[in-house]
Design a protein around this motif. Sequence first.
Motif, PDB file in Angstrom:
ATOM      1  N   GLU A   1       0.631  -0.999   0.190  1.00 44.89           N
ATOM      2  CA  GLU A   1       0.129   0.016   0.026  1.00 44.89           C
ATOM      3  C   GLU A   1       0.915   1.312  -0.019  1.00 44.89           C
ATOM      4  N   ILE A   2       1.901   1.335   0.628  1.00 44.23           N
ATOM      5  CA  ILE A   2       2.825   2.537   0.599  1.00 44.23           C
ATOM      6  C   ILE A   2       3.472   2.522  -0.513  1.00 44.23           C
TER       7      ILE A   2
ATOM      8  N   ALA B   1       2.430   1.590  -3.438  1.00 41.79           N
ATOM      9  CA  ALA B   1       1.297   2.031  -4.385  1.00 41.79           C
ATOM     10  C   ALA B   1       0.992   3.720  -4.408  1.00 41.79           C
ATOM     11  N   ARG B   2       1.067   3.961  -2.931  1.00 35.10           N
ATOM     12  CA  ARG B   2       0.701   5.566  -2.783  1.00 35.10           C
ATOM     13  C   ARG B   2       1.804   6.449  -2.839  1.00 35.10           C
ATOM     14  N   TRP B   3       2.979   5.990  -2.537  1.00 34.59           N
ATOM     15  CA  TRP B   3       3.851   6.898  -2.768  1.00 34.59           C
ATOM     16  C   TRP B   3       5.259   6.360  -3.679  1.00 34.59           C
ATOM     17  N   THR B   4       5.010   6.436  -4.912  1.00 32.62           N
ATOM     18  CA  THR B   4       5.880   5.559  -5.886  1.00 32.62           C
ATOM     19  C   THR B   4       7.103   6.091  -6.092  1.00 32.62           C
TER      20      THR B   4
ATOM     21  N   GLU C   1      -0.445  13.851   4.865  1.00 30.76           N
ATOM     22  CA  GLU C   1      -0.656  12.845   3.923  1.00 30.76           C
ATOM     23  C   GLU C   1      -0.678  11.496   4.626  1.00 30.76           C
TER      24      GLU C   1
ATOM     25  N   GLU D   1      -3.589  10.816   6.998  1.00 32.13           N
ATOM     26  CA  GLU D   1      -4.669  10.366   6.405  1.00 32.13           C
ATOM     27  C   GLU D   1      -4.522   8.873   5.694  1.00 32.13           C
ATOM     28  N   PHE D   2      -3.390   8.566   5.414  1.00 31.46           N
ATOM     29  CA  PHE D   2      -3.171   7.325   4.960  1.00 31.46           C
ATOM     30  C   PHE D   2      -3.229   6.367   6.182  1.00 31.46           C
TER      31      PHE D   2
ATOM     32  N   TRP E   1      -5.923   3.082   6.674  1.00 25.32           N
ATOM     33  CA  TRP E   1      -5.298   2.093   6.723  1.00 25.32           C
ATOM     34  C   TRP E   1      -5.806   1.213   8.130  1.00 25.32           C
TER      35      TRP E   1
END
Length: 71
Positions: free
Chosen positions: A16-17, A19-22, A57, A60-61, A65
Amino acid sequence: MINGLFVGDWSELEGEIRARWTKLTEEDIDLVRDDIKKLESIVQIRYELPEEESIAEVEEFHKVWTNRNFQ
């Protein structure tokens, strides 16, 4: 402000991390592990964000989660 750690399955969280912060590198992910403060700092650096924005950010993540995994 959130202090502490992410809780849950690290492999799922890691995905997930990523995907969120590429822009995060493999080394960044290894440094973060489950430490929220480290993630805030690395997101700030990689994305050249003001500190307040990177904190918002990640908070919120973390909220999404936590809600998804522990309700």
